[in-house]
Design a protein around this motif. Structure first.
Motif, PDB file in Angstrom:
ATOM      1  N   ALA A 388      14.089  -6.123  -5.362  1.00  0.00           N
ATOM      2  CA  ALA A 388      14.393  -5.171  -4.276  1.00  0.00           C
ATOM      3  C   ALA A 388      13.775  -3.811  -4.611  1.00  0.00           C
ATOM      4  CB  ALA A 388      15.905  -5.057  -4.110  1.00  0.00           C
ATOM      5  N   PHE A 389      13.815  -3.424  -5.885  1.00  0.00           N
ATOM      6  CA  PHE A 389      13.240  -2.144  -6.332  1.00  0.00           C
ATOM      7  C   PHE A 389      11.719  -2.154  -6.132  1.00  0.00           C
ATOM      8  CE2 PHE A 389      11.512   0.265 -10.041  1.00  0.00           C
ATOM      9  CZ  PHE A 389      11.961   1.526  -9.689  1.00  0.00           C
ATOM     10  N   GLN A 390      11.076  -3.261  -6.550  1.00  0.00           N
ATOM     11  CA  GLN A 390       9.616  -3.368  -6.363  1.00  0.00           C
ATOM     12  C   GLN A 390       9.272  -3.235  -4.879  1.00  0.00           C
ATOM     13  OE1 GLN A 390       9.112  -7.351  -7.982  1.00  0.00           O
ATOM     14  NE2 GLN A 390       7.796  -6.569  -9.616  1.00  0.00           N
ATOM     15  N   ARG A 391      10.070  -3.909  -4.050  1.00  0.00           N
ATOM     16  CA  ARG A 391       9.772  -3.886  -2.605  1.00  0.00           C
ATOM     17  C   ARG A 391       9.852  -2.469  -2.044  1.00  0.00           C
ATOM     18  NH1 ARG A 391      12.693  -9.567  -0.815  1.00  0.00           N
ATOM     19  NH2 ARG A 391      10.763 -10.734  -0.550  1.00  0.00           N
ATOM     20  N   ARG A 392      10.853  -1.701  -2.510  1.00  0.00           N
ATOM     21  CA  ARG A 392      10.976  -0.321  -2.001  1.00  0.00           C
ATOM     22  C   ARG A 392       9.727   0.490  -2.351  1.00  0.00           C
ATOM     23  NH1 ARG A 392      16.285  -1.075  -3.688  1.00  0.00           N
ATOM     24  NH2 ARG A 392      16.124   0.160  -5.597  1.00  0.00           N
ATOM     25  N   LEU A 393       9.229   0.325  -3.574  1.00  0.00           N
ATOM     26  CA  LEU A 393       8.023   1.067  -3.984  1.00  0.00           C
ATOM     27  C   LEU A 393       6.811   0.624  -3.157  1.00  0.00           C
ATOM     28  CD1 LEU A 393       8.240   1.123  -7.906  1.00  0.00           C
ATOM     29  CD2 LEU A 393       9.107   2.796  -6.287  1.00  0.00           C
ATOM     30  N   GLU A 394       6.703  -0.697  -2.964  1.00  0.00           N
ATOM     31  CA  GLU A 394       5.542  -1.218  -2.219  1.00  0.00           C
ATOM     32  C   GLU A 394       5.587  -0.779  -0.750  1.00  0.00           C
ATOM     33  OE1 GLU A 394       5.297  -5.464  -2.969  1.00  0.00           O
ATOM     34  OE2 GLU A 394       5.367  -5.117  -5.125  1.00  0.00           O
ATOM     35  N   GLU A 395       6.814  -0.666  -0.196  1.00  0.00           N
ATOM     36  CA  GLU A 395       6.929  -0.174   1.190  1.00  0.00           C
ATOM     37  C   GLU A 395       6.493   1.289   1.261  1.00  0.00           C
ATOM     38  OE1 GLU A 395      10.998  -1.266   2.016  1.00  0.00           O
ATOM     39  OE2 GLU A 395      10.411  -3.378   2.064  1.00  0.00           O
ATOM     40  N   ALA A 396       6.881   2.074   0.241  1.00  0.00           N
ATOM     41  CA  ALA A 396       6.479   3.491   0.205  1.00  0.00           C
ATOM     42  C   ALA A 396       4.947   3.599   0.108  1.00  0.00           C
ATOM     43  CB  ALA A 396       7.140   4.195  -0.972  1.00  0.00           C
ATOM     44  N   ALA A 397       4.324   2.715  -0.678  1.00  0.00           N
ATOM     45  CA  ALA A 397       2.857   2.744  -0.811  1.00  0.00           C
ATOM     46  C   ALA A 397       2.211   2.352   0.517  1.00  0.00           C
ATOM     47  CB  ALA A 397       2.421   1.785  -1.921  1.00  0.00           C
ATOM     48  N   TRP A 398       2.786   1.382   1.188  1.00  0.00           N
ATOM     49  CA  TRP A 398       2.226   0.935   2.481  1.00  0.00           C
ATOM     50  C   TRP A 398       2.304   2.086   3.499  1.00  0.00           C
ATOM     51  CZ3 TRP A 398       2.860   0.167   7.644  1.00  0.00           C
ATOM     52  CH2 TRP A 398       2.008  -0.769   8.251  1.00  0.00           C
ATOM     53  N   ARG A 399       3.469   2.776   3.508  1.00  0.00           N
ATOM     54  CA  ARG A 399       3.638   3.896   4.454  1.00  0.00           C
ATOM     55  C   ARG A 399       2.650   5.017   4.130  1.00  0.00           C
ATOM     56  NH1 ARG A 399       9.110   2.933   3.723  1.00  0.00           N
ATOM     57  NH2 ARG A 399       9.280   4.638   2.223  1.00  0.00           N
ATOM     58  N   ALA A 400       2.501   5.317   2.821  1.00  0.00           N
ATOM     59  CA  ALA A 400       1.601   6.425   2.433  1.00  0.00           C
ATOM     60  C   ALA A 400       0.171   6.126   2.887  1.00  0.00           C
ATOM     61  CB  ALA A 400       1.657   6.626   0.923  1.00  0.00           C
ATOM     62  N   GLY A 401      -0.278   4.894   2.707  1.00  0.00           N
ATOM     63  CA  GLY A 401      -1.667   4.560   3.054  1.00  0.00           C
ATOM     64  C   GLY A 401      -1.800   3.950   4.437  1.00  0.00           C
ATOM     65  N   GLN A 402      -0.710   3.888   5.178  1.00  0.00           N
ATOM     66  CA  GLN A 402      -0.681   3.251   6.517  1.00  0.00           C
ATOM     67  C   GLN A 402      -1.357   1.876   6.487  1.00  0.00           C
ATOM     68  OE1 GLN A 402      -2.454   6.439   8.697  1.00  0.00           O
ATOM     69  NE2 GLN A 402      -0.482   7.411   9.044  1.00  0.00           N
ATOM     70  N   GLY A 403      -1.018   1.124   5.472  1.00  0.00           N
ATOM     71  CA  GLY A 403      -1.546  -0.233   5.362  1.00  0.00           C
ATOM     72  C   GLY A 403      -2.712  -0.348   4.403  1.00  0.00           C
ATOM     73  N   ALA A 404      -3.429   0.776   4.189  1.00  0.00           N
ATOM     74  CA  ALA A 404      -4.534   0.768   3.212  1.00  0.00           C
ATOM     75  C   ALA A 404      -3.975   1.218   1.856  1.00  0.00           C
ATOM     76  CB  ALA A 404      -5.630   1.716   3.676  1.00  0.00           C
ATOM     77  N   VAL A 405      -4.769   1.034   0.802  1.00  0.00           N
ATOM     78  CA  VAL A 405      -4.320   1.484  -0.523  1.00  0.00           C
ATOM     79  C   VAL A 405      -4.322   3.021  -0.541  1.00  0.00           C
ATOM     80  CG1 VAL A 405      -4.956   1.594  -2.970  1.00  0.00           C
ATOM     81  CG2 VAL A 405      -5.200  -0.569  -1.712  1.00  0.00           C
ATOM     82  N   PRO A 406      -3.189   3.661  -0.824  1.00  0.00           N
ATOM     83  CA  PRO A 406      -3.190   5.130  -0.896  1.00  0.00           C
ATOM     84  C   PRO A 406      -3.855   5.607  -2.192  1.00  0.00           C
ATOM     85  CG  PRO A 406      -1.001   4.274  -1.429  1.00  0.00           C
ATOM     86  CD  PRO A 406      -1.866   3.078  -1.109  1.00  0.00           C
ATOM     87  N   VAL A 407      -4.797   6.542  -2.049  1.00  0.00           N
ATOM     88  CA  VAL A 407      -5.571   7.028  -3.192  1.00  0.00           C
ATOM     89  C   VAL A 407      -5.526   8.553  -3.191  1.00  0.00           C
ATOM     90  CG1 VAL A 407      -7.846   7.014  -4.290  1.00  0.00           C
ATOM     91  CG2 VAL A 407      -7.147   5.077  -2.912  1.00  0.00           C
ATOM     92  N   GLN A 408      -5.401   9.159  -4.369  1.00  0.00           N
ATOM     93  CA  GLN A 408      -5.304  10.623  -4.434  1.00  0.00           C
ATOM     94  C   GLN A 408      -6.002  11.147  -5.682  1.00  0.00           C
ATOM     95  OE1 GLN A 408      -1.188  11.913  -4.466  1.00  0.00           O
ATOM     96  NE2 GLN A 408      -1.693  13.863  -3.521  1.00  0.00           N
ATOM     97  N   ARG A 409      -6.642  12.296  -5.565  1.00  0.00           N
ATOM     98  CA  ARG A 409      -7.202  12.974  -6.747  1.00  0.00           C
ATOM     99  C   ARG A 409      -6.035  13.394  -7.633  1.00  0.00           C
ATOM    100  NH1 ARG A 409     -12.869  13.200  -7.406  1.00  0.00           N
ATOM    101  NH2 ARG A 409     -13.779  13.238  -5.328  1.00  0.00           N
ATOM    102  N   TYR A 410      -6.228  13.286  -8.942  1.00  0.00           N
ATOM    103  CA  TYR A 410      -5.115  13.625  -9.820  1.00  0.00           C
ATOM    104  C   TYR A 410      -4.757  15.118  -9.706  1.00  0.00           C
ATOM    105  CZ  TYR A 410      -1.796  13.439 -13.556  1.00  0.00           C
ATOM    106  OH  TYR A 410      -0.618  13.520 -14.266  1.00  0.00           O
TER     107      TYR A 410
END
Ligand SMILES: Cc1cc2nc3c(=O)[nH]c(=O)nc-3n(C[C@H](O)[C@H](O)[C@H](O)COP(=O)(O)OP(=O)(O)OC[C@H]3O[C@@H](n4cnc5c(N)ncnc54)[C@H](O)[C@@H]3O)c2cc1C
Length: 538
Positions: A388-410
């Protein structure tokens, strides 16, 4: 055999040079060496840029006895050895009513199936995903912007999770029974590079691994095994605490008294179904974080003292640190000259991982920088709370990238300034759709802080590691299983006849250790049961 350890040569040397050096160390003529086997090759970069290759070689000699030869040499780096060979056990006598079933064709299931097949047990391998040829097409289509196929992706399908990987084969597991070497030999027999037998950090690469997996399937089929693709195990049928059959996704039941559960750590629906059927499992610690990308030249410079060294392949690294709150932070699944991949397996959830091709010739280096998490972080009461914890993180990543992999400069992730080590035009190398996005929002604050603590310390170990122009992408949530399926000394679960195996059950942490665990389970089954006698209708 005479073993010579610590034999040093410069990179780019020939095979002839190995013979010459060995002869010199043994005080014999080169012609007296009748056989030379390289057992191990590692890189010594402590005096960079003067990098050396360090060998362990086994040598047979003529014209002098081994004892005499070794006595003349004095010193601990030359000795006589006998190589331990892998031995499959003598078969048991108990007759099987039905063919043994293996659920999953990742390295654990594939090697278990391979050993059982070549020793006459006619296993049936069930795989929810597709054969590797079709799977490659499904994964490419997804990476090119198509819809995710929840049954055929980077996690599911023939070859398992590591098929689209760097194919690193090193393991920390001790190899006292010779299983690890045997696993590497089986890879080589099916098309992998022979160097993996001796390199200290062997790797295969996705391009070669896909062919190896298909070749192993052909051997299994030729020995009387069967592989059913697109067939998911959905439940366990029992009688008096013993396995009697497996419920399949086509609504039929496969009769069997032996099933190996080699389902990997991403089969969340299968964990749920088997828990409901009475299989005992508990939550376990794992780690989560983000993929970090740097120019490979920056890593080469740090490891070899030269950004483009001749005769040496792209440099790996391994870093560990302790965050201010005491959590372990470390690099994981480092891919030299590799790519970040969208490794999602559930719609609406994004997970990343890393891969490379056999040449490791991509411009970027990537690794997961991960932070350890325990059941205290996500709840110890429910065996599936880690999922359930993994799923919450993966949902947050999906939302951040709107379905694409979210990428950011450090630099924007963490307010870091430029260290001058990574140019502003450095670009990410990602297989799959990606989008510049707020990756920082994906991790809970305490894990983000631990991640940043680690990055800062790694910046002191590898200059430029925490440079503002490095990239972070997410989320790296599938580092190891969040669940352990208990097994006893006979390797069976609380439901007799069920053998939890490999990474998903909590007994392996990579391709080779999963393969070794699969072999161990096959040996245990074979030692108890007689080979299967095929009858009409089986
Ligand atoms: C992108 C990526 C890169 C990696 N790189 C490396 C690396 O370089 N080196 C390394 O050592 N490790 C690497 N790993 C980790 C490695 O792949 C795993 O440790 C290893 O594959 C685990 O093997 P396994 O057989 O236990 O499980 P898996 O490989 O996960 O295989 C499980 C299989 O079971 C199938 N399955 C699941 N549920 C069912 C069901 N209900 N019915 C039928 N079939 C089912 C799945 O489709 C899958 O094929 C990587 C992983 C990924 C995702």
């Amino acid at each position: 055999m005479i073993r010579i350890s610590q034999m040093k040569l410069a990179p780019g040397h020939s095979r002839e040079d190995l013979y010459e050096k060995a002869a010199k160390l043994l005080h014999i003529k080169k012609e007296q060496i009748t056989e030379l086997t390289v057992c191990r090759q590692s890189i010594d970069a402590r005096k960079k840029p003067d990098v050396r290759l360090i060998y362990v070689v086994d040598v047979s000699v003529s014209g002098i006895s081994e004892q005499k030869c070794v006595q003349r040499c004095k010193g601990k780096d030359i000795s006589i050895v006998t190589r331990k060979r892998y031995a499959f056990p003598e078969p048991g006598v108990r007759p099987m009513k039905h063919r043994p079933v293996i659920i999953g064709t990742g390295p654990a299931g594939l090697f278990c199936g391979y050993e059982l097949a070549i020793h006459g047990y006619c296993p049936i391998l069930l795989e929810r995903g597709q054969a590797v040829e079709q799977r490659c097409k499904d994964v490419e289509a997804f990476w090119n912007g198509g819809a995710l196929d929840p049954e055929s992706n980077v996690s599911f399908g023939e070859g398992g999770a590591g098929t689209f990987s760097d194919g690193k084969l090193n393991t920390l597991i001790k190899d006292k029974d010779g299983r690890g070497r045997e696993a590497l030999s089986i890879f080589v027999k099916h098309g992998a590079q022979p160097e993996i037998l001796y390199e200290a950090k062997p790797h295969i690469g996705t391009d070669i691994l896909t062919g190896v997996v298909a070749a192993m399937r052909k051997t299994i089929l030729s020995c009387g095994g069967e592989v059913r693709f697109g067939t998911r195990a959905d439940g366990i049928r029992t009688e008096n605490g013993r396995l009697t059959g497996i419920f399949l996704s086509d609504k039929t039941v496969l009769e069997t008294e032996i099933a190996v559960l080699a389902i990997g750590h991403s089969a969340r629906d299968t964990f749920e179904a088997f828990l409901e059927d009475g299989l005992y499992m508990e939550p376990k610690a794992f780690a989560v974080g983000l993929r970090v990308e740097h120019p490979q030249k920056l890593i080469n410079l740090s490891q070899y003292g030269d950004a483009s060294p001749k005769h040496l392949s792209a440099a790996p690294y391994k870093v560990t640190a302790k965050a201010d709150d005491g959590r372990g932070v470390y690099s994981f699944c480092m891919c030299p000259g590799g790519y970040v991949v969208n490794a999602s397996s559930e719609p609406g959830r994004t997970a990343v991982n890393g891969m490379s091709y056999s040449g490791r010739d991509g411009k970027n280096a990537n690794s997961a920088i991960i932070v350890s998490v325990t059941p205290e972080d996500f709840g110890a009461d429910d065996p599936l709370s880690g999922i359930a914890f993994q799923r919450r993180l993966e949902e947050a990543a999906w939302r951040a990238g709107q379905g694409a992999v979210p990428v950011q400069r450090y630099g924007s992730f963490s307010d870091r300034a430029s260290s001058g080590h990574i140019p502003a035009d450095f670009a990410p190398a990602i297989r799959g759709q990606w989008k510049e996005a707020d990756t920082a929002s994906v991790l809970p604050p305490e894990l983000k802080k631990a991640f940043e603590d680690g990055m800062e310390q790694f910046g002191r170990m590898i200059a430029g590691f925490d440079d503002e122009n490095a990239f972070v992408s997410g989320v790296e949530s599938r580092t190891s299983s969040p669940v352990r399926i208990s097994r006893d000394e006979t390797l069976q679960a609380n439901i007799r006849g069920v053998y939890p195996c490999g990474e998903g059950a909590g007994y392996a942490g990579g391709i080779t250790s999963a393969a070794m665990d699969g072999m161990r389970v096959a040996e245990t089954i074979a030692a108890a049961w007689a080979p299967f006698e095929m009858r009409n209708g089986d």
